[in-house]
Scaffold this active site. Sequence first.
Site, PDB file in Angstrom:
ATOM      1  N   LYS A  41       4.446   3.253  -2.037  1.00 19.56           N
ATOM      2  CA  LYS A  41       4.230   2.515  -0.791  1.00 19.56           C
ATOM      3  C   LYS A  41       2.834   1.933  -0.789  1.00 19.56           C
ATOM      4  CE  LYS A  41       5.207   1.814   3.763  1.00 19.56           C
ATOM      5  NZ  LYS A  41       4.963   0.376   3.482  1.00 19.56           N
ATOM      6  N   LYS A  65       0.808  -0.806  -4.804  1.00 19.94           N
ATOM      7  CA  LYS A  65       0.019  -1.905  -4.223  1.00 19.94           C
ATOM      8  C   LYS A  65       0.359  -3.192  -4.950  1.00 19.94           C
ATOM      9  CE  LYS A  65      -3.281  -2.679  -1.121  1.00 19.94           C
ATOM     10  NZ  LYS A  65      -3.704  -1.928   0.064  1.00 19.94           N
ATOM     11  N   ASN A  95      -7.408  -7.962  10.679  1.00 20.68           N
ATOM     12  CA  ASN A  95      -6.543  -6.961  11.320  1.00 20.68           C
ATOM     13  C   ASN A  95      -7.323  -5.688  11.643  1.00 20.68           C
ATOM     14  OD1 ASN A  95      -4.840  -4.363  10.693  1.00 20.68           O
ATOM     15  ND2 ASN A  95      -3.469  -5.815  11.661  1.00 20.68           N
TER      16      ASN A  95
END
Length: 425
Positions: free
Chosen positions: A81, A117, A232
């Site tokens: 992930k 990644k 973000n």
Amino acid sequence: MAAEKGAEQKALEEKHDVLKSTQTVIHEALEKLGYPEEVYELLKEPMRMLTVKIPVRMDDGTTKIFTGYRAQHNDAVGPTKGGIRFHPNVTENEVKALSIWMTLKCGIVNLPYGGGKGGIICDPREMSFRELEALSRGYVRAISQIVGPTKDIPAPDVFTNSQIMAWMMDEYSRIDEFNSPGFITGKPLVLGGSHGRESATAKGVTICIHEAAKRKGINLKGARVVVQGFGNAGSFLSKFMHDEGAKVIGISDAYGALYDPDGLDIDYLLDRRDSFGTVTKLFDNTITNKELLELDCDILVPAAIENQITEENAHNIRAQIVVEAANGPTTLEATRILTERGILLVPDVLASSGGVTVSYFEWVQNNQGYYWSEEEIDEKLEKVLVHSFENVYNTAQTRRVDMRLAAYMVGVRKAAEASRFRGWI
Ligand SMILES: NC(=O)C1=CN([C@@H]2O[C@H](COP(=O)(O)OP(=O)(O)OC[C@H]3O[C@@H](n4cnc5c(N)ncnc54)[C@H](O)[C@@H]3O)[C@@H](O)[C@H]2O)C=CC1
Ligand SMILES: O=C(O)CCC(=O)C(=O)O
């Protein structure tokens, strides 16, 4: 000029090779935990690394070939992930290191994942919406054989967002011939995204700031905060700090930084920033990112890119706490200098793990087809992060190591144990 800049960038990357420095700390962590050398041999590099070429028909009629990567560090614990980065300076070693950091994050917050990644060498700020969609879809087609809801689940990172996740999910669903919301996280709410994912990284950082401030006896009300990066992670964090009564005296983006000792008007800046976290171009009286990092403040949060605090400026950092929202913003030598100077450094693999934690919640909700409220997400995130902070902090205290090494010791154990139980080592 471009060639000169490229050479300068390359020299910097070689000097501060994030893969090499990660390997150094992984080795030290495994040694301290008593694992034999073959565990290091397994974990020092991703198990799988795919390099892809993505042809995109550009708006001017030419075809441009982009290079992309997907690294899967270790899938002993579960599917891998981690986010996907669109940036002109993406390198193979950077993506490898980022995938290792994801394994560590998932270990620290105890998720059933290994680390992965992705990255594409491109500058999305120079591309049209249509070109970006074609690139996003092309990347998914190129990596489709090694990703999927039970294999490797991507998410957003630098210069990628929920729209890009939506295109990628749609492309994967076409290939899979099935609606596959669990293929990717960080999606828009209407496509199975989770409440709280957009602000999750910053919320996690905020929780770490609270925990670190408690240990340092700093009252957040009126505390002076400096944030590098206004995307973000950085913009939500600035908002959370501002709303808690802290004074955000400095923020920055790729083009410069803003400073006001009385506190910046964060709501105004949020309103004016663009989708790439750029806001300083609207102002004349800017300072540099270098000056920003050396401002006198209580809490410094690097929330942009790697290698920002090095042996060259670590002696000039004037914060009491440095909390790494970005991946890899502080070199190992700088970590040593800051720790020796008594500055509490909360490392990336702990501080920025709120993002992947809520991504996990998103994936669980997609799998079960039942969705939680923002309050439920916040409560779960708070519990996970407070516990993880305590775990790393206590490890640092009892083993007499710095917070980065402590975080690696906590984070690497799950992948090492799972690899051992599977009989790999
Ligand atoms: N988005 C997420 O959920 C997570 C992000 N992170 C890390 O946080 C950091 C920031 O990521 P996001 O906020 O998602 O990215 P973003 O793309 O939303 O914003 C990036 C910000 O960094 C600035 N920036 C880019 N290059 C810069 C440079 N050379 N010098 C100074 N500033 C520069 C941009 O102008 C922008 O303000 C990255 O290291 C990322 O890996 C970590 C965990 C999760
Ligand atoms: O949300 C995720 O799955 C990954 C976030 C990420 O890429 C990171 O923590 O660096």
